[in-house]
Design a protein around this motif. Structure first.
Motif, PDB file in Angstrom:
ATOM      1  N   THR A  50      14.868   1.523   6.084  1.00 32.83           N
ATOM      2  CA  THR A  50      15.277   0.909   4.820  1.00 32.83           C
ATOM      3  C   THR A  50      16.355   1.418   4.364  1.00 32.83           C
ATOM      4  O   THR A  50      16.101   2.701   4.001  1.00 32.83           O
ATOM      5  N   GLU A  51      17.391   0.837   4.156  1.00 38.71           N
ATOM      6  CA  GLU A  51      18.526   1.370   3.290  1.00 38.71           C
ATOM      7  C   GLU A  51      18.449   1.610   2.083  1.00 38.71           C
ATOM      8  O   GLU A  51      17.598   0.921   1.445  1.00 38.71           O
ATOM      9  N   GLY A  52      18.330   3.153   1.702  1.00 40.16           N
ATOM     10  CA  GLY A  52      17.933   3.567   0.248  1.00 40.16           C
ATOM     11  C   GLY A  52      16.630   4.237   0.192  1.00 40.16           C
ATOM     12  O   GLY A  52      16.184   4.617  -0.557  1.00 40.16           O
ATOM     13  N   GLY A  53      15.909   4.308   1.583  1.00 41.76           N
ATOM     14  CA  GLY A  53      14.629   4.619   1.579  1.00 41.76           C
ATOM     15  C   GLY A  53      13.365   3.483   1.724  1.00 41.76           C
ATOM     16  O   GLY A  53      13.674   2.328   1.511  1.00 41.76           O
ATOM     17  N   GLY A  54      12.536   3.785   2.473  1.00 40.63           N
ATOM     18  CA  GLY A  54      11.249   2.891   2.802  1.00 40.63           C
ATOM     19  C   GLY A  54      11.532   2.644   4.407  1.00 40.63           C
ATOM     20  O   GLY A  54      12.242   3.158   5.244  1.00 40.63           O
ATOM     21  N   GLY A  91       0.700  -1.291  -0.183  1.00 41.07           N
ATOM     22  CA  GLY A  91      -0.151  -0.047   0.107  1.00 41.07           C
ATOM     23  C   GLY A  91       0.755   1.157  -0.076  1.00 41.07           C
ATOM     24  O   GLY A  91       0.328   2.156  -0.542  1.00 41.07           O
ATOM     25  N   TYR A  92       2.140   1.166   0.626  1.00 38.33           N
ATOM     26  CA  TYR A  92       2.942   2.308   0.818  1.00 38.33           C
ATOM     27  C   TYR A  92       4.061   2.410  -0.470  1.00 38.33           C
ATOM     28  O   TYR A  92       4.717   3.421  -0.450  1.00 38.33           O
ATOM     29  N   THR A  93       4.091   1.354  -1.183  1.00 37.27           N
ATOM     30  CA  THR A  93       5.439   1.297  -2.196  1.00 37.27           C
ATOM     31  C   THR A  93       4.745   1.719  -3.507  1.00 37.27           C
ATOM     32  O   THR A  93       3.662   1.303  -3.947  1.00 37.27           O
ATOM     33  N   SER A 146      16.161 -16.955  17.971  1.00 34.25           N
ATOM     34  CA  SER A 146      14.906 -16.385  17.509  1.00 34.25           C
ATOM     35  C   SER A 146      14.929 -16.626  15.994  1.00 34.25           C
ATOM     36  O   SER A 146      16.157 -16.679  15.339  1.00 34.25           O
ATOM     37  N   LEU A 147      13.796 -16.298  15.460  1.00 34.89           N
ATOM     38  CA  LEU A 147      13.547 -16.142  14.028  1.00 34.89           C
ATOM     39  C   LEU A 147      13.257 -14.831  13.760  1.00 34.89           C
ATOM     40  O   LEU A 147      12.281 -14.336  14.481  1.00 34.89           O
ATOM     41  N   SER A 148      13.682 -14.252  12.736  1.00 37.10           N
ATOM     42  CA  SER A 148      13.416 -12.745  12.438  1.00 37.10           C
ATOM     43  C   SER A 148      12.572 -13.018  10.865  1.00 37.10           C
ATOM     44  O   SER A 148      13.382 -13.187   9.987  1.00 37.10           O
ATOM     45  N   PHE A 149      11.461 -12.512  10.847  1.00 34.32           N
ATOM     46  CA  PHE A 149      10.754 -12.265   9.495  1.00 34.32           C
ATOM     47  C   PHE A 149      10.709 -10.800   9.017  1.00 34.32           C
ATOM     48  O   PHE A 149      10.545  -9.857  10.067  1.00 34.32           O
ATOM     49  N   THR A 150      11.241 -10.354   8.021  1.00 38.68           N
ATOM     50  CA  THR A 150      11.467  -8.994   7.522  1.00 38.68           C
ATOM     51  C   THR A 150      10.545  -8.739   6.389  1.00 38.68           C
ATOM     52  O   THR A 150      10.384  -9.547   5.520  1.00 38.68           O
ATOM     53  N   VAL A 151       9.757  -7.404   6.333  1.00 36.40           N
ATOM     54  CA  VAL A 151       8.973  -7.070   5.247  1.00 36.40           C
ATOM     55  C   VAL A 151       9.354  -5.795   5.062  1.00 36.40           C
ATOM     56  O   VAL A 151       9.401  -4.789   5.996  1.00 36.40           O
ATOM     57  N   SER A 152      10.350  -5.272   3.977  1.00 37.19           N
ATOM     58  CA  SER A 152      10.827  -4.114   3.381  1.00 37.19           C
ATOM     59  C   SER A 152      10.084  -3.454   2.465  1.00 37.19           C
ATOM     60  O   SER A 152       9.751  -4.206   1.501  1.00 37.19           O
ATOM     61  N   ASP A 153      10.066  -2.262   2.115  1.00 35.46           N
ATOM     62  CA  ASP A 153       9.425  -1.503   1.161  1.00 35.46           C
ATOM     63  C   ASP A 153      10.269  -0.458   0.701  1.00 35.46           C
ATOM     64  O   ASP A 153      11.138  -0.003   1.313  1.00 35.46           O
ATOM     65  N   SER A 154       9.982   0.096  -0.560  1.00 40.03           N
ATOM     66  CA  SER A 154      10.726   1.256  -0.901  1.00 40.03           C
ATOM     67  C   SER A 154       9.786   2.618  -1.189  1.00 40.03           C
ATOM     68  O   SER A 154      10.003   3.435  -1.884  1.00 40.03           O
ATOM     69  N   THR A 211       9.921  -1.854  -4.756  1.00 40.99           N
ATOM     70  CA  THR A 211      10.144  -3.014  -4.348  1.00 40.99           C
ATOM     71  C   THR A 211       9.548  -3.548  -3.029  1.00 40.99           C
ATOM     72  O   THR A 211       9.735  -2.631  -2.221  1.00 40.99           O
ATOM     73  N   VAL A 212       8.920  -4.550  -2.679  1.00 44.82           N
ATOM     74  CA  VAL A 212       8.496  -5.099  -1.591  1.00 44.82           C
ATOM     75  C   VAL A 212       9.638  -6.478  -1.263  1.00 44.82           C
ATOM     76  O   VAL A 212       9.346  -7.306  -2.191  1.00 44.82           O
TER      77      VAL A 212
END
Length: 146
Positions: free
Chosen positions: A129-133, A51-53, A69-77, A58-59
């Protein structure tokens, strides 16, 4: 993670967004958790990211294992989350972006995702997010060592 990509790949393609996945090359440990609730939390995060990309963006979905632990990541631009909103976006009904006034979003998704993390003795937070987002990290502890 693969299920999330399959679920959202058509939506992403229709919006002109690249949906990317980053998985480790090593096997991941079994996580003893409520799979349907974790899927619900990830669905909220991916839906928000899409919704925000903007078109052409890219998502990225990923998972990594640490010792405990386990880490789930969701990154957007997309535009990212201002520092002043990073904690408040997890509050019920809070909307950081007043331009999103569509009736399909009521400002409770991230609070639900945070509650799911807490019910698993985990955490949910956002960072730049590196590069924006924005990058959302859902961290769930392993019962023993991962």
């Amino acid at each position: 993670i693969i299920g999330m990509v399959e679920r959202f790949e058509e939506v992403a393609a229709n919006r002109g967004i690249l949906l990317d996945v980053q998985l480790p090359e090593t096997l991941l440990p079994v996580l003893h958790a409520d799979g349907s609730r974790l899927e619900q939390a990830l669905t909220i995060l991916v839906d928000n990211a899409l919704g925000y990309t903007p078109a052409g963006g890219t998502v990225r979905l990923g998972i990594s294992a640490k010792r405990t632990s386990l880490s789930f990541t969701v990154s957007d631009s997309g535009p990212g989350v201002p520092d002043s909103d990073k904690e408040r976006i997890f509050d019920r009904f809070y909307r950081g972006d007043s331009s999103r006034t569509d009736k399909e979003h009521f400002g409770i998704g991230l609070s639900v995702a945070k509650e799911i993390a807490l019910l698993h003795r985990g955490s949910l937070y956002v960072r730049d997010t590196e590069g924006g987002g924005a990058t959302f990290v859902l961290k769930i502890p392993c019962a023993n060592h991962c």
